[in-house]
Write an enzyme that holds these catalytic residues in place. Structure first.
Site, PDB file in Angstrom:
ATOM      1  N   SER A 113      -5.127  37.498  34.855  1.00  0.00           N
ATOM      2  CA  SER A 113      -4.319  36.423  34.198  1.00  0.00           C
ATOM      3  C   SER A 113      -2.467  36.676  33.871  1.00  0.00           C
ATOM      4  O   SER A 113      -2.184  36.729  34.984  1.00  0.00           O
ATOM      5  CB  SER A 113      -4.819  36.336  32.647  1.00  0.00           C
ATOM      6  OG  SER A 113      -4.482  35.118  32.014  1.00  0.00           O
ATOM      7  N   HIS A 114      -2.298  36.493  32.899  1.00  0.00           N
ATOM      8  CA  HIS A 114      -1.054  36.418  32.474  1.00  0.00           C
ATOM      9  C   HIS A 114      -0.299  37.887  32.437  1.00  0.00           C
ATOM     10  O   HIS A 114       0.952  38.111  32.250  1.00  0.00           O
ATOM     11  CB  HIS A 114      -0.642  35.912  30.969  1.00  0.00           C
ATOM     12  CG  HIS A 114      -1.686  36.545  30.096  1.00  0.00           C
ATOM     13  ND1 HIS A 114      -2.825  36.513  30.091  1.00  0.00           N
ATOM     14  CD2 HIS A 114      -1.111  37.604  29.034  1.00  0.00           C
ATOM     15  CE1 HIS A 114      -3.373  37.212  29.020  1.00  0.00           C
ATOM     16  NE2 HIS A 114      -2.394  38.075  28.684  1.00  0.00           N
ATOM     17  N   ASP A 278       0.372  30.134  33.785  1.00  0.00           N
ATOM     18  CA  ASP A 278       0.072  31.470  33.883  1.00  0.00           C
ATOM     19  C   ASP A 278      -0.192  32.153  35.486  1.00  0.00           C
ATOM     20  O   ASP A 278      -0.504  31.326  36.230  1.00  0.00           O
ATOM     21  CB  ASP A 278      -0.676  32.213  32.784  1.00  0.00           C
ATOM     22  CG  ASP A 278      -2.087  31.979  33.025  1.00  0.00           C
ATOM     23  OD1 ASP A 278      -2.403  30.823  33.646  1.00  0.00           O
ATOM     24  OD2 ASP A 278      -2.935  32.593  32.607  1.00  0.00           O
ATOM     25  N   ASP A 280      -3.030  33.233  36.545  1.00  0.00           N
ATOM     26  CA  ASP A 280      -4.190  32.467  37.353  1.00  0.00           C
ATOM     27  C   ASP A 280      -4.284  31.062  37.091  1.00  0.00           C
ATOM     28  O   ASP A 280      -5.503  30.242  37.497  1.00  0.00           O
ATOM     29  CB  ASP A 280      -5.339  33.330  37.087  1.00  0.00           C
ATOM     30  CG  ASP A 280      -5.746  33.336  35.448  1.00  0.00           C
ATOM     31  OD1 ASP A 280      -4.768  33.168  34.800  1.00  0.00           O
ATOM     32  OD2 ASP A 280      -6.885  33.492  35.262  1.00  0.00           O
ATOM     33  N   ASP A 282      -4.653  29.005  34.412  1.00  0.00           N
ATOM     34  CA  ASP A 282      -5.464  28.444  33.656  1.00  0.00           C
ATOM     35  C   ASP A 282      -4.780  28.273  32.079  1.00  0.00           C
ATOM     36  O   ASP A 282      -5.309  27.691  31.313  1.00  0.00           O
ATOM     37  CB  ASP A 282      -6.927  29.230  32.946  1.00  0.00           C
ATOM     38  CG  ASP A 282      -6.679  30.561  32.715  1.00  0.00           C
ATOM     39  OD1 ASP A 282      -5.530  31.019  32.613  1.00  0.00           O
ATOM     40  OD2 ASP A 282      -7.639  31.620  32.651  1.00  0.00           O
ATOM     41  N   ARG A 283      -3.778  28.830  31.779  1.00  0.00           N
ATOM     42  CA  ARG A 283      -2.874  28.701  30.371  1.00  0.00           C
ATOM     43  C   ARG A 283      -2.110  27.530  30.936  1.00  0.00           C
ATOM     44  O   ARG A 283      -1.521  27.446  32.066  1.00  0.00           O
ATOM     45  CB  ARG A 283      -2.470  29.897  30.316  1.00  0.00           C
ATOM     46  CG  ARG A 283      -3.271  30.815  29.798  1.00  0.00           C
ATOM     47  CD  ARG A 283      -2.398  32.259  29.291  1.00  0.00           C
ATOM     48  NE  ARG A 283      -3.611  32.977  28.668  1.00  0.00           N
ATOM     49  CZ  ARG A 283      -3.327  34.085  27.622  1.00  0.00           C
ATOM     50  NH1 ARG A 283      -2.176  33.980  27.140  1.00  0.00           N
ATOM     51  NH2 ARG A 283      -4.337  34.788  27.467  1.00  0.00           N
ATOM     52  N   LYS A 377     -10.561  27.183  30.973  1.00  0.00           N
ATOM     53  CA  LYS A 377      -9.371  26.394  30.640  1.00  0.00           C
ATOM     54  C   LYS A 377      -8.331  25.997  32.006  1.00  0.00           C
ATOM     55  O   LYS A 377      -8.497  26.659  33.161  1.00  0.00           O
ATOM     56  CB  LYS A 377      -8.635  27.042  29.525  1.00  0.00           C
ATOM     57  CG  LYS A 377      -8.125  28.348  30.139  1.00  0.00           C
ATOM     58  CD  LYS A 377      -7.578  29.183  28.839  1.00  0.00           C
ATOM     59  CE  LYS A 377      -7.062  30.423  29.150  1.00  0.00           C
ATOM     60  NZ  LYS A 377      -8.081  31.463  29.363  1.00  0.00           N
TER      61      LYS A 377
HETATM   62  C1  G16 Z   1      -8.305  35.000  27.792  1.00  0.00           C
HETATM   63  C2  G16 Z   1      -9.542  34.255  27.516  1.00  0.00           C
HETATM   64  C3  G16 Z   1      -9.230  33.343  26.465  1.00  0.00           C
HETATM   65  C4  G16 Z   1      -8.548  34.300  25.229  1.00  0.00           C
HETATM   66  C5  G16 Z   1      -7.292  34.847  25.922  1.00  0.00           C
HETATM   67  C6  G16 Z   1      -6.805  35.758  24.644  1.00  0.00           C
HETATM   68  O1  G16 Z   1      -7.467  34.501  28.454  1.00  0.00           O
HETATM   69  O2  G16 Z   1     -10.083  33.579  28.502  1.00  0.00           O
HETATM   70  O3  G16 Z   1     -10.366  32.689  26.087  1.00  0.00           O
HETATM   71  O4  G16 Z   1      -8.101  33.477  24.058  1.00  0.00           O
HETATM   72  O5  G16 Z   1      -7.882  35.786  26.961  1.00  0.00           O
HETATM   73  O6  G16 Z   1      -7.584  36.559  24.375  1.00  0.00           O
HETATM   74  P1  G16 Z   1      -7.462  38.132  23.573  1.00  0.00           P
HETATM   75  O7  G16 Z   1      -6.858  37.463  22.231  1.00  0.00           O
HETATM   76  O8  G16 Z   1      -8.449  38.981  23.332  1.00  0.00           O
HETATM   77  O9  G16 Z   1      -6.352  38.614  24.391  1.00  0.00           O
HETATM   78  P2  G16 Z   1      -6.790  34.521  29.961  1.00  0.00           P
HETATM   79  O10 G16 Z   1      -5.811  33.626  30.227  1.00  0.00           O
HETATM   80  O11 G16 Z   1      -6.053  35.831  29.505  1.00  0.00           O
HETATM   81  O12 G16 Z   1      -7.994  34.668  30.902  1.00  0.00           O
END
Ligand code: G16
Length: 544
Positions: A113-114, A278, A280, A282-283, A377
């Site tokens: 992800s990010h 971000d 990937d 999705d954000r 997302k």
């Molecule tokens: C992932 C999850 C999200 C979550 C986020 C933050 O996002 O898919 O549902 O809200 O992590 O999670 P945490 O607070 O546990 O770090 P992503 O965009 O990183 O795949």
């Protein structure tokens, strides 16, 4: 081509977090590490024979190597067909879209992800099921259980598959299709939004926008959709070439890390609209001219204006938000007379609600918004939704927010992150908070009194599964809230998140500075957790 059985030993750190397994690249590069986890996925799925798998990732370092390994293991597991994104690229929402459109059995998405990328950065892998969404906890638990006693994995000995040529090829008995990474997704976006109205807005002389792809996966998607299909001028997409190390940046679309965009959007010559996605895809982060829209408010505004987009003109079945997300959307749901669900953090918790038709729209404070068009997302989707709203309402982002708060009241909201905290100190802070939870109800703090405090637990209304330990929450009688959680996505130390929210009905107070409006609650949160004394930190690493 020979099928090899490779003896291996379990690794004890392969428990998936909030969203799959995320580790340093160097951890994944250990012999057998990736293979073990992939074999555990296939073993947990039990019968892969003849099935279709989708495979792709955000293009970060190790993406291509991992894809070659997974293809050879998928062939050994008996998959009939694998759809792979061109050059190994598929954004997370595009992967979800492809799984659904092609009725695949599931998909493997390679992304952290990010989190930063590169040889010293992070890598990640997760499995999505046939609905296109992240595997539910019972599946990730089953995968984890398999990693604990894995003794062997199976792999086809074969040459690498060229990922840069669209079309079909074979690996043993298995068919591989290298597909256009953008096409299916772009078509879906065009079916959901009023592209004619957005095109008029984007290609005219009065509206100016920037989209920051942060050198991550959304570059090709944004170039195609915003610049080619919607006619926004070339140059609208910033940092649009995906790089294996994301240009050395941290592709997290927030006020701290999306600095190029934030600088532009808060400058004297600021464009009318700015957005970022971000690693990937999705954000999303939404900005107006010198104006930041919190993800929680963005969700509420989209909910309130959903009917303006053709794909949602019939209205919403219901909405859902993660527990730490502000309650702004709850107020819209109440006005629309639709259900609003509160789930634990993690997109996987929305899947059942969407599959059952209970909710159309979901969102999280962590810059995630999406709908039942897919089961992830979706960053660009949120940007297009905003463009659709702006094109129809012909108002600025700020005007839309001020009107929204005027009608529903404003939920002031902030999140303070303390990153890379010593894990044992973080655990200790959470353990102490846990003991406080039983004793806080009824206690006064300044002008406020605690209405309830607990460690959030969720019973899925569709399958009855229970998820406990999802964050400590303190609710005050006036609707204000403080939530404490440990992140489940970091790879270094622990990240402690403090979420603070207060409702303000008085329109005269809606333009206050957020940190100022929430100062007393932030003080209570710091005092209750003792975070500054225990960690020696004087301020959070990131404030959003
Ligand atoms: C992932 C999850 C999200 C979550 C986020 C933050 O996002 O898919 O549902 O809200 O992590 O999670 P945490 O607070 O546990 O770090 P992503 O965009 O990183 O795949």
């Amino acid at each position: 081509m020979t099928l090899r059985t490779v003896p291996t030993k379990p690794f004890d750190d392969q428990k998936p977090g909030t969203s799959g397994l995320r580790k340093k690249v160097s951890v994944f590069q250990q012999p057998h590490y990736l293979e073990n986890f992939v074999q555990a996925i296939f073993n947990a799925l039990e019968n892969c024979k003849g099935k279709t798998l989708v495979l792709g990732g955000d293009g970060r370092f190790y993406n291509r190597q991992a894809i070659q390994t997974i293809l050879k293991m998928a062939a050994a597991a008996g998959f009939g067909r694998v759809l792979v994104g061109h050059n190994g690229i598929l954004s997370t929402p595009a992967a979800s879209c492809v799984i659904r459109k092609h009725s695949a059995f599931g998909g493997i998405i390679l992304s952290a992800s990010h989190n930063p990328a590169g040889t010293d950065g992070d890598f990640g892998i997760k499995y999505n099921t046939t609905n296109g969404g992240p595997a539910a906890e019972k599946i990730t638990d089953a995968i984890y259980a398999r990693t604990r006693y894995l003794q062997r994995y199976y792999i086809l000995e074969a040459d690498d598959v060229p990922l840069d040529t669209l079309g079909q090829t074979r690996l043993g008995e298995m068919r591989i299709e290298i597909i256009d990474s953008v096409y299916d997704y772009a078509e879906m976006m065009e079916s959901l939004f009023n592209f004619a109205a957005i095109r008029q807005l984007c290609s005219g002389n009065t509206f100016n926008m920037r989209f920051d792809a942060m050198h991550a996966v959304t570059g090709p998607y944004a170039h195609e959709i915003l610049e080619k299909r919607l006619g926004a001028p070339v140059g609208t997409v910033m940092n649009g070439t995906p790089l294996e190390d994301f240009g050395g940046g941290h592709p997290d679309p927030n006020l701290t890390y999306a600095h190029d965009l934030v600088e532009t959007m808060f400058s004297a010559q600021a464009p009318d609209f700015g957005a970022a996605s971000d690693g990937d895809g999705d954000r999303n982060m939404i900005l107006g001219k010198r104006f930041f829209v919190t993800p929680s408010d963005s969700l509420a505004v989209i909910a309130a204006n959903a009917r303006l987009a053709p794909g949602y003109h019939r209205g919403l079945a219901g909405v859902a938000r993660s527990m730490p997300t502000s309650m702004a959307v709850d107020r819209v749901a109440q006005a629309l007379n639709i259900d609003c669900y509160e789930t634990p953090t993690g997109w996987k918790f929305f899947g059942n609600l969407m599959d059952a038709g209970r909710v159309t729209l979901c969102g999280e404070e962590s810059f995630g918004t999406g709908s039942s068009h897919i089961r992830e997302k979706d960053g660009l989707w949120a940007v297009l939704f905003w463009l659709n709203i702006l094109a129809v309402r012909q108002q600025s982002v700020e005007e839309i927010l001020l009107e929204h708060w005027g009608k529903y009241g404003r939920n002031f909201y902030t999140r303070h992150d303390y990153e890379n905290v010593d894990s044992s100190i973080a655990k200790d802070i959470m353990a102490q908070l846990h003991t406080h939870m039983a004793t806080l109800a009824g206690k006064p703090f300044g002008t406020r009194r605690v209405a309830y405090s607990d460690d959030f637990s969720y019973t899925d209304p569709i399958d009855g599964s229970v998820s406990t330990g999802q964050g400590m929450r303190i609710g005050f009688e006036d609707g204000a809230r403080i939530v404490f959680r440990l992140s489940g996505t970091g790879t270094e130390g622990a990240t402690l998140r403090i979420y603070v929210e207060a409702y303000e009905a008085d329109i005269a107070k809606h333009t206050q500075d957020t940190q100022h409006a929430l100062a007393d609650l932030i003080g209570i949160a710091n005092q209750l957790s003792g975070i500054r004394e225990k960690t020696g930190r004087t301020e959070p690493t990131v404030i959003t």
